[in-house]
Design a protein around this motif. Structure first.
Motif, PDB file in Angstrom:
ATOM      1  N   ARG A  95     -27.090 -11.242 -15.722  1.00  0.00           N
ATOM      2  CA  ARG A  95     -26.763 -10.220 -14.734  1.00  0.00           C
ATOM      3  C   ARG A  95     -27.241  -8.834 -15.138  1.00  0.00           C
ATOM      4  N   ASN A  96     -27.119  -8.508 -16.415  1.00  0.00           N
ATOM      5  CA  ASN A  96     -27.532  -7.174 -16.860  1.00  0.00           C
ATOM      6  C   ASN A  96     -28.919  -7.167 -17.491  1.00  0.00           C
ATOM      7  N   GLY A  97     -29.570  -8.319 -17.469  1.00  0.00           N
ATOM      8  CA  GLY A  97     -30.921  -8.413 -18.013  1.00  0.00           C
ATOM      9  C   GLY A  97     -30.988  -8.591 -19.512  1.00  0.00           C
ATOM     10  N   GLY A  98     -29.838  -8.724 -20.148  1.00  0.00           N
ATOM     11  CA  GLY A  98     -29.817  -8.793 -21.600  1.00  0.00           C
ATOM     12  C   GLY A  98     -30.247 -10.136 -22.179  1.00  0.00           C
ATOM     13  N   ARG A  99     -30.164 -11.166 -21.373  1.00  0.00           N
ATOM     14  CA  ARG A  99     -30.558 -12.493 -21.845  1.00  0.00           C
ATOM     15  C   ARG A  99     -31.562 -13.105 -20.876  1.00  0.00           C
ATOM     16  N   THR A 100     -32.587 -13.695 -21.455  1.00  0.00           N
ATOM     17  CA  THR A 100     -33.591 -14.393 -20.665  1.00  0.00           C
ATOM     18  C   THR A 100     -33.820 -15.781 -21.249  1.00  0.00           C
ATOM     19  N   TYR A 101     -34.219 -16.692 -20.379  1.00  0.00           N
ATOM     20  CA  TYR A 101     -34.478 -18.075 -20.771  1.00  0.00           C
ATOM     21  C   TYR A 101     -35.761 -18.523 -20.084  1.00  0.00           C
ATOM     22  N   TYR A 102     -36.525 -19.347 -20.805  1.00  0.00           N
ATOM     23  CA  TYR A 102     -37.802 -19.806 -20.279  1.00  0.00           C
ATOM     24  C   TYR A 102     -37.973 -21.301 -20.491  1.00  0.00           C
ATOM     25  N   ALA A 103     -38.648 -21.928 -19.554  1.00  0.00           N
ATOM     26  CA  ALA A 103     -39.081 -23.303 -19.762  1.00  0.00           C
ATOM     27  C   ALA A 103     -40.166 -23.298 -20.825  1.00  0.00           C
ATOM     28  N   SER A 115     -37.916 -10.257 -15.503  1.00  0.00           N
ATOM     29  CA  SER A 115     -37.210  -8.986 -15.664  1.00  0.00           C
ATOM     30  C   SER A 115     -36.504  -8.660 -14.352  1.00  0.00           C
ATOM     31  N   ARG A 116     -35.624  -7.680 -14.406  1.00  0.00           N
ATOM     32  CA  ARG A 116     -34.927  -7.284 -13.185  1.00  0.00           C
ATOM     33  C   ARG A 116     -34.657  -5.788 -13.190  1.00  0.00           C
ATOM     34  N   ASP A 117     -34.562  -5.259 -11.993  1.00  0.00           N
ATOM     35  CA  ASP A 117     -34.214  -3.863 -11.808  1.00  0.00           C
ATOM     36  C   ASP A 117     -33.029  -3.843 -10.844  1.00  0.00           C
ATOM     37  N   ASN A 118     -31.839  -3.686 -11.386  1.00  0.00           N
ATOM     38  CA  ASN A 118     -30.640  -3.759 -10.540  1.00  0.00           C
ATOM     39  C   ASN A 118     -30.547  -2.583  -9.572  1.00  0.00           C
ATOM     40  N   ALA A 119     -31.183  -1.477  -9.914  1.00  0.00           N
ATOM     41  CA  ALA A 119     -31.182  -0.330  -9.004  1.00  0.00           C
ATOM     42  C   ALA A 119     -32.032  -0.601  -7.768  1.00  0.00           C
ATOM     43  N   LYS A 120     -33.005  -1.488  -7.914  1.00  0.00           N
ATOM     44  CA  LYS A 120     -33.900  -1.832  -6.796  1.00  0.00           C
ATOM     45  C   LYS A 120     -33.580  -3.192  -6.204  1.00  0.00           C
ATOM     46  N   ASN A 121     -32.539  -3.856  -6.702  1.00  0.00           N
ATOM     47  CA  ASN A 121     -32.168  -5.192  -6.199  1.00  0.00           C
ATOM     48  C   ASN A 121     -33.350  -6.153  -6.255  1.00  0.00           C
ATOM     49  N   THR A 122     -34.086  -6.125  -7.354  1.00  0.00           N
ATOM     50  CA  THR A 122     -35.310  -6.907  -7.442  1.00  0.00           C
ATOM     51  C   THR A 122     -35.422  -7.589  -8.796  1.00  0.00           C
ATOM     52  N   VAL A 123     -35.905  -8.813  -8.757  1.00  0.00           N
ATOM     53  CA  VAL A 123     -36.234  -9.539  -9.981  1.00  0.00           C
ATOM     54  C   VAL A 123     -37.729  -9.833  -9.946  1.00  0.00           C
ATOM     55  N   TYR A 124     -38.335  -9.816 -11.118  1.00  0.00           N
ATOM     56  CA  TYR A 124     -39.777  -9.985 -11.233  1.00  0.00           C
ATOM     57  C   TYR A 124     -40.101 -11.172 -12.129  1.00  0.00           C
ATOM     58  N   LEU A 125     -41.306 -11.701 -11.919  1.00  0.00           N
ATOM     59  CA  LEU A 125     -41.854 -12.692 -12.828  1.00  0.00           C
ATOM     60  C   LEU A 125     -43.302 -12.318 -13.091  1.00  0.00           C
ATOM     61  N   ARG A 126     -43.543 -11.840 -14.290  1.00  0.00           N
ATOM     62  CA  ARG A 126     -44.904 -11.526 -14.692  1.00  0.00           C
ATOM     63  C   ARG A 126     -45.510 -12.795 -15.281  1.00  0.00           C
ATOM     64  N   MET A 127     -46.656 -13.201 -14.754  1.00  0.00           N
ATOM     65  CA  MET A 127     -47.297 -14.437 -15.184  1.00  0.00           C
ATOM     66  C   MET A 127     -48.676 -14.113 -15.727  1.00  0.00           C
ATOM     67  N   ASN A 128     -48.859 -14.362 -17.002  1.00  0.00           N
ATOM     68  CA  ASN A 128     -50.150 -14.142 -17.661  1.00  0.00           C
ATOM     69  C   ASN A 128     -50.757 -15.464 -18.083  1.00  0.00           C
ATOM     70  N   SER A 129     -52.039 -15.429 -18.391  1.00  0.00           N
ATOM     71  CA  SER A 129     -52.749 -16.627 -18.878  1.00  0.00           C
ATOM     72  C   SER A 129     -52.471 -17.829 -17.980  1.00  0.00           C
ATOM     73  N   LEU A 130     -52.615 -17.631 -16.707  1.00  0.00           N
ATOM     74  CA  LEU A 130     -52.297 -18.690 -15.752  1.00  0.00           C
ATOM     75  C   LEU A 130     -53.227 -19.874 -15.896  1.00  0.00           C
ATOM     76  N   LYS A 131     -52.655 -21.050 -15.669  1.00  0.00           N
ATOM     77  CA  LYS A 131     -53.374 -22.307 -15.772  1.00  0.00           C
ATOM     78  C   LYS A 131     -53.343 -23.010 -14.413  1.00  0.00           C
ATOM     79  N   PRO A 132     -54.304 -23.893 -14.164  1.00  0.00           N
ATOM     80  CA  PRO A 132     -54.261 -24.635 -12.896  1.00  0.00           C
ATOM     81  C   PRO A 132     -52.938 -25.380 -12.694  1.00  0.00           C
ATOM     82  N   GLU A 133     -52.335 -25.846 -13.763  1.00  0.00           N
ATOM     83  CA  GLU A 133     -51.067 -26.572 -13.641  1.00  0.00           C
ATOM     84  C   GLU A 133     -49.890 -25.669 -13.276  1.00  0.00           C
ATOM     85  N   ASP A 134     -50.109 -24.362 -13.242  1.00  0.00           N
ATOM     86  CA  ASP A 134     -49.075 -23.444 -12.763  1.00  0.00           C
ATOM     87  C   ASP A 134     -49.068 -23.346 -11.237  1.00  0.00           C
ATOM     88  N   THR A 135     -50.041 -23.965 -10.601  1.00  0.00           N
ATOM     89  CA  THR A 135     -50.102 -23.945  -9.140  1.00  0.00           C
ATOM     90  C   THR A 135     -48.857 -24.583  -8.543  1.00  0.00           C
TER      91      THR A 135
END
Length: 115
Positions: free
Chosen positions: A53-61, A71-91
């Motif tokens: 809820r406060n962004g202090g803990r994150t978990y990943y597959a 990441s999240r910005d509670n002031a903007k009511n928004t959560v983000y997912l930055r994706m780097n080094s994308l692979k075809p299997e991420d489709t």
């Protein structure tokens, strides 16, 4: 109840990057644990990442760890997912999820990674 709208998907070449956004309605966004899931054609929906809820803990597959960042910005009511080094299997279609006294889903945004 919360309503979720994802954006930021698209077509990208392998090795490229995208940033997904999920905008939430309502004034209690900080009450929700947020997550991203994805579903590829013919496959079940799978977990990608989550954030507390406060962004202090994150978990990943394991298959995105080190490449994706939630990441999240509670002031903007928004959560983000930055994706780097994308692979075809991420489709997949990527879905935003909110959890608090229930589980809520967005409509999804398509991410296509070409080889």
């Amino acid at each position: 109840q919360v309503q979720l709208v994802e954006s930021g998907g698209g077509l990208v070449q392998a090795g490229g990057s995208l940033r997904l956004s999920c905008a939430a309605s309502g004034r209690t966004f900080s009450s929700y644990a947020m997550g991203w899931f994805r579903q590829a054609p013919g496959k079940e929906r799978e977990f990608v990442a989550s954030i507390s809820r406060n962004g202090g803990r994150t978990y990943y597959a394991r298959y995105v760890k080190g490449r994706f960042t939630i990441s999240r910005d509670n002031a903007k009511n928004t959560v983000y997912l930055r994706m780097n080094s994308l692979k075809p299997e991420d489709t997949a279609v990527y879905y935003c999820n909110a959890k608090y006294l229930g589980s809520y889903w967005g409509q999804g945004t398509q991410v296509t990674v070409s080889s």
